[in-house]
Design a protein around this motif. Structure first.
Motif: not given
Ligand code: UD1
Length: 422
Positions: A23, A26, A94, A124, A126, A128, A164-165, A307-308, A330-331, A334
């Motif tokens: 991660n 990437l 993704r 999603p 949103d 970002h 905190a995405s 979560t991973d 988080i998801f 899962r």
């Molecule tokens: C990254 C990791 C992934 C890990 C996750 C949470 C990478 C490549 N992948 O994924 O392995 O499981 O962090 O630790 O680094 N969400 C929204 N809107 C957004 C973005 C996210 O609602 O614009 C939600 C997602 O649906 C999810 C949650 O936020 O439920 C967490 O997502 P996020 O932290 O963004 O994970 P990733 O960056 O996709």
């Protein structure tokens, strides 16, 4: 399609080297798009997700070479020819969406397909979009693509994320490095992969502070230059292999591991009766006496339980003494590994985002199917502890995130082989 055959055969002992973080790599790879000068990454993991990101960057005109058996990735974005990340590549992974922030920052425009990746929820974009819009981007969704523009360039801003995405934090931080003025990102993700990204961006000349805390401050600069950066250790691969001796018994040293990467996870192992100690070269994990104890787990953003590692922890809890409750926050989708673990004799009930696992004395080998990356490795871990043979099919998920899994587990005494499919 290939499958993995595992035969449960008792305690594991020895050492497992831990690779660089998928991660982190990437998000470090798209950072090359921010500069005309070369960016070189060392300690890169050899994974199909890295090949997918390589193909994506090459489709934009970047030069990407894999050196030293894939452990070094040399990149140059001197002559980029496109600012469009096509659906055919993005749907595979993704993390492809991480080219959005850098392209927008350097060229004032980007077109990025909405992503695919593991089928573990809606995921999603949103958050970002909101962050990049706060920096002055105009983003439209057309035909499954995000069309982003910043005609007058991006401008620093104060922005608080609703959640905190990880990916949104990475995109916003990368975009802000070349924005005019200062950006303050509040409620930022704190994951070690973000700290690693910031350390690399700083080597490229970015002015950033606060990484690892929930407020990151970025002072935009006119341009970034080249750098060489070593990818941080993969804390998810580390945690996964920490579970191997926990589930089978024995004592395994994880080379390159650090406690600070897995604090909350190690605390749960400790509570379950598995000892984790720091050594000169990594972490040592040992389970010597009888079954582990059931512990409850709630997944949270870092520094909470990742979560991973939830699927792999569930595999351990299947044979624990007592009842454990695993809550996935988080998801939303899962627990696909749960019905597969049940096929191996586990006692698991899932209600919404909560799984209740009543430990059984032994699991039984079975034919099971991998449904996503972390689910696939949880089934291998369960197979290591089960009586008889377990065949895990659809292992292409595994190749996305674990290099040399057979070799690494064989090295500590596991009976595991890859069966070539047609
Ligand atoms: C990254 C990791 C992934 C890990 C996750 C949470 C990478 C490549 N992948 O994924 O392995 O499981 O962090 O630790 O680094 N969400 C929204 N809107 C957004 C973005 C996210 O609602 O614009 C939600 C997602 O649906 C999810 C949650 O936020 O439920 C967490 O997502 P996020 O932290 O963004 O994970 P990733 O960056 O996709």
């Amino acid at each position: 399609m290939d499958s993995i055959l595992v035969t449960g055969n008792g305690p594991l002992n020895g050492q497992i080297p831990i690779a660089g973080a998928k991660n982190a790599c990437l998000t470090l790879m798209p950072a090359t798009l921010l500069s005309e000068e070369p960016l070189t990454l060392t300690n890169a993991p050899r994974l199909s997700d890295i090949k997918t990101m390589t193909a994506l960057l090459q489709s934009l005109g970047a030069e990407v070479s894999s050196l030293q058996d894939g452990q070094v990735i040399a990149m140059s974005s001197h002559n980029l020819t496109s600012q469009t990340a096509d659906y055919d590549i993005v749907r595979k992974m993704r993390a492809s969406n991480l080219v959005l922030g850098p392209l927008l920052a350097r060229f004032g425009q980007a077109v990025v397909s909405l992503p695919g990746g593991c089928a573990i929820g809606a995921r999603p974009m949103d958050l970002h979009m909101e962050g990049l819009e706060a920096l002055g981007a105009e983003i439209e969704l057309k035909d499954g693509y995000l069309h982003a523009r910043a005609p007058g360039g991006l401008k620093g801003a104060v922005h608080e994320m609703r959640f905190a995405s990880v990916g949104a934090t990475e995109n916003i931080v990368m975009a802000a490095t070349l924005a005019k003025g200062t950006t303050v990102l509040k409620n930022a993700a704190r994951e070690p992969e973000i700290v690693d990204l910031v350390e690399c961006l700083r080597k490229m000349g970015a002015q950033i502070s606060g990484e690892g805390s929930s407020t990151i401050e970025i002072h935009g600069v006119d341009r970034l230059h080249g750098a060489t950066h070593q990818v941080v250790t993969d804390r998810i691969e580390l945690g996964t292999y920490m579970l191997a001796p926990a589930i089978c018994g024995g004592e395994v040293e994880l080379l390159g591991g650090r406690m600070s990467l897995v604090d909350s996870f190690a605390a749960k192992l400790d509570a379950a009766g598995v000892s984790v100690t720091e050594t000169q070269n990594g972490l040592k994990v040992a389970r010597k006496n009888g079954r582990v104890q059931a512990v409850d787990v709630v997944t949270e953003p870092f520094p909470g339980f990742p979560t991973d590692l939830q699927a792999q922890m569930m595999a351990l809890m299947c044979t624990a003494e007592g009842v454990s409750v695993l809550e996935e926050r988080i998801f939303e989708n899962r627990f696909m590994h749960a019905p597969e673990l049940v096929r191996m004799g586990a006692n698991i009930e899932v209600h919404g985002g909560t799984a209740t696992v009543t430990g059984v004395e032994t699991l039984k080998g079975a034919r099971v199917m991998a449904t996503d990356l972390r689910a696939s490795v949880s089934l291998i871990l369960a197979g290591l502890a089960a009586e008889g043979e377990t065949t895990v099919s659809r292992v292409y998920h595994l190749d996305r995130g674990y290099e040399h899994v057979v070799r690494k587990l064989e090295g500590v005494g596991a009976k595991i082989e890859r069966i070539k499919g047609e």
